[in-house]
Design a protein around this motif. Structure first.
Motif, PDB file in Angstrom:
ATOM      1  N   LEU A  38       3.310   7.235   9.599  1.00 45.18           N
ATOM      2  CA  LEU A  38       2.544   6.798   8.638  1.00 45.18           C
ATOM      3  C   LEU A  38       3.230   5.788   7.374  1.00 45.18           C
ATOM      4  CD1 LEU A  38      -0.677   6.173   7.666  1.00 45.18           C
ATOM      5  CD2 LEU A  38      -0.181   8.254   6.367  1.00 45.18           C
ATOM      6  N   ASP A  39       3.222   4.465   7.591  1.00 46.15           N
ATOM      7  CA  ASP A  39       3.746   3.606   6.640  1.00 46.15           C
ATOM      8  C   ASP A  39       2.496   3.285   5.524  1.00 46.15           C
ATOM      9  OD1 ASP A  39       6.244   3.349   7.768  1.00 46.15           O
ATOM     10  OD2 ASP A  39       5.400   1.676   9.220  1.00 46.15           O
ATOM     11  N   VAL A  40       2.906   3.577   4.249  1.00 46.71           N
ATOM     12  CA  VAL A  40       1.720   3.695   3.188  1.00 46.71           C
ATOM     13  C   VAL A  40       2.265   2.224   2.389  1.00 46.71           C
ATOM     14  CG1 VAL A  40       1.074   4.607   1.000  1.00 46.71           C
ATOM     15  CG2 VAL A  40       1.795   6.194   3.137  1.00 46.71           C
ATOM     16  N   PRO A  41       1.429   1.229   2.539  1.00 49.50           N
ATOM     17  CA  PRO A  41       1.429  -0.023   2.062  1.00 49.50           C
ATOM     18  C   PRO A  41       0.883  -0.283   0.568  1.00 49.50           C
ATOM     19  CG  PRO A  41      -0.597   0.085   3.197  1.00 49.50           C
ATOM     20  CD  PRO A  41      -0.134   1.178   3.506  1.00 49.50           C
ATOM     21  N   LEU A  42       1.569  -0.992  -0.073  1.00 50.22           N
ATOM     22  CA  LEU A  42       1.252  -1.502  -1.244  1.00 50.22           C
ATOM     23  C   LEU A  42       0.398  -2.815  -1.133  1.00 50.22           C
ATOM     24  CD1 LEU A  42       1.736  -1.464  -4.368  1.00 50.22           C
ATOM     25  CD2 LEU A  42       3.554  -3.078  -4.358  1.00 50.22           C
ATOM     26  N   LYS A  43      -0.815  -2.888  -1.622  1.00 54.13           N
ATOM     27  CA  LYS A  43      -1.789  -4.045  -1.416  1.00 54.13           C
ATOM     28  C   LYS A  43      -2.458  -4.363  -2.999  1.00 54.13           C
ATOM     29  CE  LYS A  43      -4.653  -0.716   0.566  1.00 54.13           C
ATOM     30  NZ  LYS A  43      -5.345  -0.262   1.937  1.00 54.13           N
ATOM     31  N   LEU A  44      -3.016  -5.585  -2.890  1.00 51.61           N
ATOM     32  CA  LEU A  44      -3.936  -6.035  -3.897  1.00 51.61           C
ATOM     33  C   LEU A  44      -5.303  -5.441  -3.763  1.00 51.61           C
ATOM     34  CD1 LEU A  44      -3.072  -9.826  -4.495  1.00 51.61           C
ATOM     35  CD2 LEU A  44      -2.428  -7.654  -5.836  1.00 51.61           C
ATOM     36  N   PRO A  57      -1.530  -9.134   4.383  1.00 44.30           N
ATOM     37  CA  PRO A  57      -0.145  -8.335   4.469  1.00 44.30           C
ATOM     38  C   PRO A  57       0.284  -7.273   3.426  1.00 44.30           C
ATOM     39  CG  PRO A  57      -0.121 -10.503   3.319  1.00 44.30           C
ATOM     40  CD  PRO A  57      -1.221 -10.427   4.009  1.00 44.30           C
ATOM     41  N   ALA A  58       0.944  -6.348   3.998  1.00 48.21           N
ATOM     42  CA  ALA A  58       1.303  -5.277   2.742  1.00 48.21           C
ATOM     43  C   ALA A  58       2.228  -6.046   1.896  1.00 48.21           C
ATOM     44  CB  ALA A  58       2.237  -4.448   3.665  1.00 48.21           C
ATOM     45  N   LEU A  59       1.977  -5.718   0.521  1.00 45.25           N
ATOM     46  CA  LEU A  59       2.809  -6.468  -0.504  1.00 45.25           C
ATOM     47  C   LEU A  59       4.078  -5.555  -0.782  1.00 45.25           C
ATOM     48  CD1 LEU A  59      -0.123  -8.313  -2.129  1.00 45.25           C
ATOM     49  CD2 LEU A  59       1.496  -9.189  -0.865  1.00 45.25           C
ATOM     50  N   GLY A  60       4.335  -4.685  -0.191  1.00 44.96           N
ATOM     51  CA  GLY A  60       5.445  -3.808  -0.305  1.00 44.96           C
ATOM     52  C   GLY A  60       5.197  -2.452   0.000  1.00 44.96           C
ATOM     53  N   TRP A  61       5.967  -1.443   0.027  1.00 46.75           N
ATOM     54  CA  TRP A  61       5.786  -0.178   0.795  1.00 46.75           C
ATOM     55  C   TRP A  61       6.215   1.109  -0.145  1.00 46.75           C
ATOM     56  CZ3 TRP A  61       3.354  -0.623   5.094  1.00 46.75           C
ATOM     57  CH2 TRP A  61       3.504  -1.853   5.823  1.00 46.75           C
ATOM     58  N   THR A  77       9.220  -0.752  -2.573  1.00 49.70           N
ATOM     59  CA  THR A  77      10.118  -1.126  -2.154  1.00 49.70           C
ATOM     60  C   THR A  77       9.678  -2.585  -1.372  1.00 49.70           C
ATOM     61  OG1 THR A  77      10.315  -0.158   0.083  1.00 49.70           O
ATOM     62  CG2 THR A  77      11.644   0.743  -1.730  1.00 49.70           C
ATOM     63  N   ASP A  78      10.391  -3.383  -1.242  1.00 49.00           N
ATOM     64  CA  ASP A  78      10.138  -4.564  -0.372  1.00 49.00           C
ATOM     65  C   ASP A  78       9.073  -5.305  -0.961  1.00 49.00           C
ATOM     66  OD1 ASP A  78      12.340  -4.135   1.482  1.00 49.00           O
ATOM     67  OD2 ASP A  78      10.865  -2.801   2.305  1.00 49.00           O
ATOM     68  N   ILE A  79       8.991  -5.498  -2.386  1.00 51.27           N
ATOM     69  CA  ILE A  79       7.810  -6.262  -2.924  1.00 51.27           C
ATOM     70  C   ILE A  79       8.326  -7.674  -3.161  1.00 51.27           C
ATOM     71  CG2 ILE A  79       6.734  -6.157  -5.292  1.00 51.27           C
ATOM     72  CD1 ILE A  79       7.519  -3.375  -5.956  1.00 51.27           C
ATOM     73  N   PRO A  80       7.433  -8.730  -2.715  1.00 48.32           N
ATOM     74  CA  PRO A  80       7.808 -10.063  -2.852  1.00 48.32           C
ATOM     75  C   PRO A  80       8.109 -10.434  -4.244  1.00 48.32           C
ATOM     76  CG  PRO A  80       5.890  -9.765  -1.480  1.00 48.32           C
ATOM     77  CD  PRO A  80       6.133  -8.430  -2.265  1.00 48.32           C
ATOM     78  N   ASN A  81       8.935 -11.411  -4.472  1.00 48.62           N
ATOM     79  CA  ASN A  81       9.439 -11.915  -5.700  1.00 48.62           C
ATOM     80  C   ASN A  81       8.125 -12.106  -6.736  1.00 48.62           C
ATOM     81  OD1 ASN A  81      12.126 -11.483  -5.219  1.00 48.62           O
ATOM     82  ND2 ASN A  81      12.457 -13.392  -4.573  1.00 48.62           N
ATOM     83  N   LEU A 117      -1.646   2.114  -1.627  1.00 47.06           N
ATOM     84  CA  LEU A 117      -1.513   2.098  -2.935  1.00 47.06           C
ATOM     85  C   LEU A 117      -1.991   0.506  -3.331  1.00 47.06           C
ATOM     86  CD1 LEU A 117      -0.902   3.177  -5.557  1.00 47.06           C
ATOM     87  CD2 LEU A 117       1.461   2.323  -5.617  1.00 47.06           C
ATOM     88  N   ALA A 118      -3.205   0.515  -3.937  1.00 47.48           N
ATOM     89  CA  ALA A 118      -3.884  -0.587  -4.535  1.00 47.48           C
ATOM     90  C   ALA A 118      -3.278  -1.062  -5.810  1.00 47.48           C
ATOM     91  CB  ALA A 118      -5.611  -0.439  -4.441  1.00 47.48           C
ATOM     92  N   ILE A 119      -2.993  -2.317  -6.101  1.00 53.43           N
ATOM     93  CA  ILE A 119      -2.391  -2.659  -7.611  1.00 53.43           C
ATOM     94  C   ILE A 119      -3.697  -3.455  -7.820  1.00 53.43           C
ATOM     95  CG2 ILE A 119       0.066  -2.311  -7.429  1.00 53.43           C
ATOM     96  CD1 ILE A 119       0.074  -5.266  -6.936  1.00 53.43           C
ATOM     97  N   LEU A 120      -3.835  -2.988  -9.323  1.00 52.56           N
ATOM     98  CA  LEU A 120      -5.163  -3.671  -9.771  1.00 52.56           C
ATOM     99  C   LEU A 120      -4.640  -4.735 -11.165  1.00 52.56           C
ATOM    100  CD1 LEU A 120      -7.593  -0.637  -9.631  1.00 52.56           C
ATOM    101  CD2 LEU A 120      -7.210  -2.381  -8.119  1.00 52.56           C
TER     102      LEU A 120
END
Length: 128
Positions: A38-44, A57-61, A77-81, A117-120
């Motif tokens: 289970l990969d846990v993504p960072l998303k908007l 797309p995932a915006l990081g992990w 990690t792996d958050i786009p610049n 994990l949603a970022i708001l």
């Protein structure tokens, strides 16, 4: 590779659900147990949000989790610049965990599993 450590959940009552220190420890234990499947993504925003479309797309992990006092801290990690810089400028200060309760995988039960994990930005999360 852009990396951040962010507090994402705290002990308390959120949306009618009591989160205890034991729950935080269980989330960490289950995250590590399921890490290979289970990969846990960072998303908007959250997947169920009206303004968010499926297939984004995932915006990081979430690479790892740990408990610090009464808080759950996620290593991202792996958050786009562009997003990393926006987070550094505090344009996205709110985070909202996505959890599933009573999950079973290969016959083994897991009480609480972090699935995203949603970022708001301007939204107020249910868990503050």
């Amino acid at each position: 590779m852009n990396r951040l450590d962010e507090e994402v959940l705290a002990v308390g009552k959120w949306n009618g659900i009591n989160i205890t220190a034991a729950d935080l420890n269980s989330i960490v234990k289950n995250f590590r147990a399921l890490k290979d499947v289970l990969d846990v993504p960072l998303k908007l925003g959250h997947s169920g949000d009206k303004d968010v479309r499926e297939g984004q797309p995932a915006l990081g992990w979430v690479k790892d989790l740990r408990v610090k006092g009464e808080k759950l801290v996620a290593e991202l990690t792996d958050i786009p610049n562009i997003l990393f810089e926006a987070m550094q400028k505090r344009l996205y200060t709110q985070k909202s965990v996505e959890l599933l309760m009573n999950v079973e995988h290969k016959g083994k039960p897991y009480d609480i599993v972090m699935t995203g994990l949603a970022i708001l930005g301007s939204e107020i999360p249910a868990v503050n």
